[in-house]
Design a protein around this motif. Structure first.
Motif, PDB file in Angstrom:
ATOM      1  N   GLY A 121      15.098  -5.701  -6.664  1.00 48.39           N
ATOM      2  CA  GLY A 121      15.465  -6.304  -5.383  1.00 48.39           C
ATOM      3  C   GLY A 121      14.345  -7.116  -4.765  1.00 48.39           C
ATOM      4  N   GLY A 122      13.146  -6.952  -5.291  1.00 46.04           N
ATOM      5  CA  GLY A 122      11.994  -7.680  -4.771  1.00 46.04           C
ATOM      6  C   GLY A 122      10.759  -6.803  -4.787  1.00 46.04           C
ATOM      7  N   GLN A 123       9.638  -7.403  -4.457  1.00 45.13           N
ATOM      8  CA  GLN A 123       8.377  -6.668  -4.394  1.00 45.13           C
ATOM      9  C   GLN A 123       8.050  -6.339  -2.950  1.00 45.13           C
ATOM     10  OE1 GLN A 123       4.415  -7.364  -6.702  1.00 45.13           O
ATOM     11  NE2 GLN A 123       4.182  -8.518  -4.805  1.00 45.13           N
ATOM     12  N   LEU A 124       7.749  -5.076  -2.697  1.00 48.67           N
ATOM     13  CA  LEU A 124       7.374  -4.613  -1.369  1.00 48.67           C
ATOM     14  C   LEU A 124       5.875  -4.347  -1.314  1.00 48.67           C
ATOM     15  CD1 LEU A 124      10.266  -2.039  -0.726  1.00 48.67           C
ATOM     16  CD2 LEU A 124      10.231  -4.502  -0.199  1.00 48.67           C
ATOM     17  N   PHE A 125       5.325  -4.459  -0.123  1.00 46.56           N
ATOM     18  CA  PHE A 125       3.937  -4.063   0.105  1.00 46.56           C
ATOM     19  C   PHE A 125       3.969  -2.656   0.680  1.00 46.56           C
ATOM     20  CE2 PHE A 125       3.961  -8.708   0.430  1.00 46.56           C
ATOM     21  CZ  PHE A 125       2.973  -9.021  -0.501  1.00 46.56           C
ATOM     22  N   SER A 126       3.313  -1.734  -0.012  1.00 45.99           N
ATOM     23  CA  SER A 126       3.354  -0.339   0.430  1.00 45.99           C
ATOM     24  C   SER A 126       1.985   0.137   0.879  1.00 45.99           C
ATOM     25  CB  SER A 126       3.898   0.552  -0.684  1.00 45.99           C
ATOM     26  OG  SER A 126       3.157   0.396  -1.884  1.00 45.99           O
ATOM     27  N   ASP A 127       1.070   0.365  -0.064  1.00 43.03           N
ATOM     28  CA  ASP A 127      -0.261   0.887   0.271  1.00 43.03           C
ATOM     29  C   ASP A 127      -1.301  -0.207   0.450  1.00 43.03           C
ATOM     30  OD1 ASP A 127       0.815   3.368   0.125  1.00 43.03           O
ATOM     31  OD2 ASP A 127      -0.018   3.893  -1.816  1.00 43.03           O
ATOM     32  N   GLY A 185      -3.343  -5.452  -3.259  1.00 42.82           N
ATOM     33  CA  GLY A 185      -2.967  -4.856  -4.541  1.00 42.82           C
ATOM     34  C   GLY A 185      -3.731  -3.618  -4.931  1.00 42.82           C
ATOM     35  N   VAL A 186      -4.643  -3.143  -4.078  1.00 43.18           N
ATOM     36  CA  VAL A 186      -5.459  -1.972  -4.404  1.00 43.18           C
ATOM     37  C   VAL A 186      -4.760  -0.698  -3.940  1.00 43.18           C
ATOM     38  CG1 VAL A 186      -7.636  -0.784  -3.947  1.00 43.18           C
ATOM     39  CG2 VAL A 186      -7.610  -3.255  -4.336  1.00 43.18           C
ATOM     40  N   ASP A 187      -4.702   0.296  -4.804  1.00 45.12           N
ATOM     41  CA  ASP A 187      -4.067   1.582  -4.503  1.00 45.12           C
ATOM     42  C   ASP A 187      -5.094   2.525  -3.892  1.00 45.12           C
ATOM     43  OD1 ASP A 187      -2.854   4.061  -4.480  1.00 45.12           O
ATOM     44  OD2 ASP A 187      -2.049   3.920  -6.502  1.00 45.12           O
ATOM     45  N   PRO A 188      -4.962   2.877  -2.604  1.00 45.73           N
ATOM     46  CA  PRO A 188      -5.967   3.735  -1.958  1.00 45.73           C
ATOM     47  C   PRO A 188      -5.979   5.163  -2.489  1.00 45.73           C
ATOM     48  CG  PRO A 188      -4.121   3.366  -0.481  1.00 45.73           C
ATOM     49  CD  PRO A 188      -3.922   2.453  -1.655  1.00 45.73           C
ATOM     50  N   HIS A 189      -4.846   5.619  -3.057  1.00 45.11           N
ATOM     51  CA  HIS A 189      -4.792   6.977  -3.589  1.00 45.11           C
ATOM     52  C   HIS A 189      -5.786   7.161  -4.740  1.00 45.11           C
ATOM     53  CE1 HIS A 189      -1.133   7.920  -1.323  1.00 45.11           C
ATOM     54  NE2 HIS A 189      -0.617   6.776  -1.743  1.00 45.11           N
ATOM     55  N   LEU A 190      -6.020   6.086  -5.481  1.00 44.46           N
ATOM     56  CA  LEU A 190      -6.862   6.160  -6.673  1.00 44.46           C
ATOM     57  C   LEU A 190      -8.231   5.527  -6.473  1.00 44.46           C
ATOM     58  CD1 LEU A 190      -4.143   5.103  -9.307  1.00 44.46           C
ATOM     59  CD2 LEU A 190      -4.731   7.413  -8.527  1.00 44.46           C
ATOM     60  N   TYR A 191      -8.489   5.022  -5.294  1.00 46.79           N
ATOM     61  CA  TYR A 191      -9.690   4.225  -5.061  1.00 46.79           C
ATOM     62  C   TYR A 191     -10.955   5.079  -5.093  1.00 46.79           C
ATOM     63  CZ  TYR A 191     -12.599   0.551  -3.026  1.00 46.79           C
ATOM     64  OH  TYR A 191     -13.567  -0.395  -2.805  1.00 46.79           O
ATOM     65  N   LYS A 192     -11.962   4.573  -5.782  1.00 44.24           N
ATOM     66  CA  LYS A 192     -13.272   5.210  -5.819  1.00 44.24           C
ATOM     67  C   LYS A 192     -14.288   4.262  -5.217  1.00 44.24           C
ATOM     68  CE  LYS A 192     -12.416   7.988  -9.993  1.00 44.24           C
ATOM     69  NZ  LYS A 192     -12.869   8.281 -11.381  1.00 44.24           N
TER      70      LYS A 192
END
Length: 321
Positions: free
Chosen positions: A287-293, A73-80
């Motif tokens: 339609g559902g939840q996808l795993f992206s990042d 569930g962690v977004d790497p684009h925003l990760y510090k």
């Protein structure tokens, strides 16, 4: 009891000699380990995203000790990076990261670490001509699309890079790394074939994938889906009112019935799109939840790269069929 002076002196000299020998042994041992893995000790690897950590475990097997920085569930684009993360990176023998500015806020850290230890961007060996760019997708001045894992064949190249890095660092176990990699690459090829077959069965008019952000471009290119997203390749900037309005109109005009949320992206903006379409008399469902990042929780099928991809394909195929 008093000892003769010469006996006491002899005892002190023996202690001093023992300490000197111990110190020399430590120095020799340290020098002997330079550039090679200490025998009997696992290679300490720190990886940024879960997809990379999983591949390292598959190829490294018992010879690696893997620490992943970004959990489900962690977004790497925003990760510090936290101070704890810096310590994990500092203790690692090898650092693997995605590159292509996925971990945008950590680039300077990787550049610093690369001067001290093996630090590898797993995307480096992918032909740049095969990468998507922002310019090609209406996003001028945007770097290459970093979501390379959604083309399984690109991820096979990343796996080969991980294999070669482990072999170079720990040649003593090179045969194991190569054997594990060969088996894993066979699984990835089978995954690629299965995804192709499953999605090719979708009706042509249904092959439109609408998601929260533009993470599935490689997926669409590789498996013949048209991909439309609310946000761009990075989630660093939030979707604006115009983005919501444009996507709403696209859904209405094209009579699209399903959109997908992502585990690492808040769904508020997608809900606004759905509500806007409803106000125009067009019903859209999730339609559902996808795993992206990010992958799923550790210990679940979706907590592995192959399981994550299969979950996404099953979810997409069920919603679009």
């Amino acid at each position: 009891m008093e000892f003769p002076a010469n006996a006491r002196s002899g005892r002190r000299l023996r202690r001093l000699f023992a300490l000197i020998c111990l110190g020399c042994l430590s120095i020799v041992t340290a020098c002997g380990n330079t550039g090679a893995q200490e025998d009997g000790h696992a290679v300490k690897v720190t990886a940024t995203i879960g997809m990379i950590a999983d591949v390292v475990r598959q190829i490294g097997g018992e010879h690696v000790e893997v620490t992943g920085l970004m959990k489900a569930g962690v977004d790497p684009h925003l990760y510090k990076a936290s101070q704890g993360d810096i310590r994990k990176l500092d203790k690692a023998d090898i650092i693997f990261y995605n590159g292509l500015h996925l971990e945008g806020k950590m680039v300077e850290i990787f550049e610093k670490m690369a001067k001290e230890k093996t630090t590898v961007a797993v995307s480096d060996n992918i032909d740049r001509a095969a990468l998507r760019t922002g310019a090609e997708n209406g996003m001028a001045n945007t770097e290459y699309d970093p979501h390379i894992w959604f083309n399984v064949q690109h991820w096979m190249t990343a796996a080969e890079s991980i294999r070669d890095t482990l072999v170079g660092h720990d040649p003593e176990h090179a045969a194991d790394y190569r054997r594990n990699a060969e088996a894993y690459l066979e699984q990835l090829q089978q995954l690629h074939d299965d995804v192709t077959k499953r999605l090719n069965a979708l009706p042509e008019e249904s092959r439109i994938l609408v998601t929260a952000h533009d993470a599935f471009g490689y997926f669409g290119d590789a498996y013949r889906l048209q991909v439309k997203a609310l946000q761009g390749m990075s989630t660093a900037s939030e979707a604006g009112t115009k983005d919501v309005t444009d996507l709403r109109d696209y859904l209405v005009d094209n009579k699209i019935k399903a959109v997908f949320i992502e585990s690492s992206v808040p769904r508020k903006a997608i809900d606004a799109v759905i509500q806007g379409a409803k106000q125009k008399g067009h019903d859209v469902v999730i339609g559902g939840q996808l795993f992206s990042d990010a992958m799923g929780e550790e210990g679940t099928p979706e907590g592995t790269y192959i399981g994550m991809v299969r979950h996404n394909v099953d979810t997409i195929a069920a919603a679009l069929k």
